[in-house]
Design an enzyme around this catalytic site. Structure first.
Site, mmCIF file in Angstrom:
data_model
loop_
_atom_site.group_PDB
_atom_site.id
_atom_site.type_symbol
_atom_site.label_atom_id
_atom_site.label_comp_id
_atom_site.label_asym_id
_atom_site.label_seq_id
_atom_site.Cartn_x
_atom_site.Cartn_y
_atom_site.Cartn_z
ATOM 1 N N SER A 41 -0.918 2.537 -6.278
ATOM 2 C CA SER A 41 0.373 2.145 -5.717
ATOM 3 C C SER A 41 0.731 0.682 -5.903
ATOM 4 O O SER A 41 1.878 0.300 -5.667
ATOM 5 C CB SER A 41 0.422 2.492 -4.224
ATOM 6 O OG SER A 41 0.450 3.888 -4.061
ATOM 7 N N LYS B 232 5.612 -4.763 2.201
ATOM 8 C CA LYS B 232 5.822 -3.324 2.031
ATOM 9 C C LYS B 232 6.038 -2.654 3.390
ATOM 10 O O LYS B 232 5.345 -2.967 4.365
ATOM 11 C CB LYS B 232 4.606 -2.723 1.321
ATOM 12 C CG LYS B 232 4.717 -1.261 0.947
ATOM 13 C CD LYS B 232 3.481 -0.850 0.154
ATOM 14 C CE LYS B 232 3.503 0.620 -0.230
ATOM 15 N NZ LYS B 232 2.293 0.994 -1.010
ATOM 16 N N SER C 222 3.411 3.598 -4.912
ATOM 17 C CA SER C 222 4.310 3.626 -3.775
ATOM 18 C C SER C 222 4.911 2.266 -3.428
ATOM 19 O O SER C 222 5.803 2.178 -2.570
ATOM 20 C CB SER C 222 3.583 4.171 -2.540
ATOM 21 O OG SER C 222 2.487 3.346 -2.172
#
Length: 478
Positions: free
Chosen positions: A180, A81, A156
């Site tokens: 997330s 990420k 996210s």
């Protein structure tokens, strides 16, 4: 071999490499080729590290040829990420303010994945500074679910979810402060496990203690439960630079083969406080009945939080705002001016969520802690009688890009926050996963399974049992 390796799980790749059936170089080449061909569909990747990935693959192959024992993730392509650092690769944080910054060291869990033989092939998309329940930013734009390219991948860790569901990589860890990991796992039909707080270390600086407000977790996102257990086994364990890190407490790989006859599950589809779309409730009902048929005891019962949804969300966002305001202070210390001259360079969603919100007072933060304590007590009361709590992960299926729902089943909600059922477990630090539960009109639905603190093995056991009963690996778009 062709492109066959991109259809394999991480565990399948490891076994193929150990048996001499697969080559690390060919595996990485296969995945890089697929990323080149398909990333434009979903916008899952921000950065693709072709050169360094190929060199790492060659090193992995030389190690095998030299007789070195392979690691538990030897030769497995992994995406990280884009709010976590990988040495030598840009970390944009989804922000124009940070674009161009190349990390000089790995985040703690990334270093562990590399030590286990994993090969980092790039960075996945996230909203600005990881703030958001969907994935969009002014660096590369929005990410969509592979099941419908006009709909959100969630956030996210939306880039991670999309990369997994489109078979761009078999492992793509995420991070979770309010859902997330679990939100994009549900929206993309993959498995996402938020571990017990502290199980996967988070080396935060300049504030080493920042991850407790609210609880921040890094954890595995995968297409199979076995892959999650394998990667969690690598990522977990204490770290000398994380004051909150804790030892791993179980054999997570062994947990996936355990029977579930002794597991007691409290089923609360809406956690007693959230509205749900009827089709989502029906799909979650079907999934939990499959666990019952597999041998678990399931009883429908709600946690008693002592607060309604609005009060719990207010407490969560009070704590989250403290964390976000501290992040702005960090940016100012680095020479940026997010509250002034650099404001126009930030995404509207970040401005509305962070900059246009007044910092909480000490009294407001203390009140939020009281609410947090009651939520913790309500969950603990249920865990005295039950091993797991099952619910929906999201109140709705993935919605069109940029169009979050304003109502759910006729109930008005906050469009940025009212459709996710994940925040309570970030207030309390319990482990929670989103496991694929089924589909509504071709769109994936996730079921959230949460366990007692340090009960990650029970979450994995039940998740694997559902995967055996209702396999999802052949349901991904091709």
């Amino acid at each position: 071999m062709g492109r066959e390796s991109t259809r394999r799980s991480a565990a399948g790749i490891v076994r193929g490499i150990r048996d001499g059936e697969l080559s690390p170089v060919e595996v990485v080449d296969d995945h890089l080729e697929r990323i080149r061909e398909r990333n434009d569909r979903t916008n899952a990747f921000v950065t693709v590290a072709e050169e360094s990935a190929r060199e790492a693959a060659r090193e992995a192959e030389r190690a095998l040829e030299g007789g070195e024992p392979p690691g538990p993730l030897h030769g497995v392509p992994v995406a990280v990420k884009d709010i976590d650092d990988v040495a030598g690769i840009e970390t944009t944080y989804g922000s124009r303010l940070r674009a161009g910054r190349v990390a000089d060291a790995d985040t703690a869990y990334v270093a562990r994945l590399r030590a286990a033989g994993a090969i980092i092939v790039g960075k996945t998309n996230a909203p600005e500074f990881g703030v958001g329940t969907t994935t969009d930013n002014r660096v590369v734009g929005p990410t969509s679910t592979p099941f419908d390219l006009e709909r959100t991948a969630g956030g996210s860790s939306g880039g991670a979810g999309a990369a997994l569901a489109d078979h761009l990589v078999p492992l793509a860890p995420g991070s979770d402060t309010g859902g997330s990991i679990r939100i994009p796992a549900s929206a993309c039909g993959v498995y996402g496990h938020k571990p017990t707080y502290g199980l996967v270390p988070n080396v935060d600086r300049p504030n080493a203690f920042a991850s407790h407000t609210p609880f921040y977790h890094a954890g595995p996102m995968t297409r199979t439960v076995e892959d999650a257990a394998r990667s969690l086994s690598v990522m977990a364990g204490p770290h000398r630079d994380d004051p909150h890190s804790v030892p791993a407490t179980d054999d997570y790989l062994a947990a996936i083969d355990r029977p579930i006859d002794d597991l007691r599950i409290a089923y609360s589809p809406d956690l007693g406080i959230y509205p749900l779309e009827p089709a989502v409730r029906e799909t979650t009902d079907d999934a939990v009945r499959a666990l019952e048929r597999a041998g678990a005891t399931v009883e429908e019962v709600d946690p008693e939080f002592g607060h309604d949804r609005a009060e719990i969300l207010e407490a969560f966002y009070t704590m989250a705002t403290v964390r976000w305001q501290a992040a702005l202070d960090d940016l100012e210390a680095q020479g940026f001016d997010p509250r002034g001259e650099d404001r126009d360079r930030l995404h509207d969603a970040f401005v509305g969520t962070v900059l246009d919100v007044d910092p909480p007072t000490v009294r407001e933060l203390t009140r939020a802690d009281v609410v947090r304590s009651r939520v913790f007590d309500g969950l603990q009361d249920r865990f005295e009688e039950y091993d797991l709590i099952a619910s929906a992960t999201l109140a709705t299926t993935p919605f069109p890009l940029g169009e979050p729902p304003e109502t759910i089943d006729g109930v008005d909600i906050g469009p940025r926050r009212g459709w996710v059922l994940t925040q309570p477990y970030n207030l309390t630090g319990h482990p929670a996963a989103s496991v694929p539960a089924g589909f509504v009109d071709g769109l994936p639905v996730g079921m959230q399974l949460a366990g007692e603190r340090f009960g990650d093995a029970d979450v994995l056991t039940a998740s694997a049992a559902l995967e055996r009963r209702r396999p999802w690996r052949d349901r991904y778009p091709t």
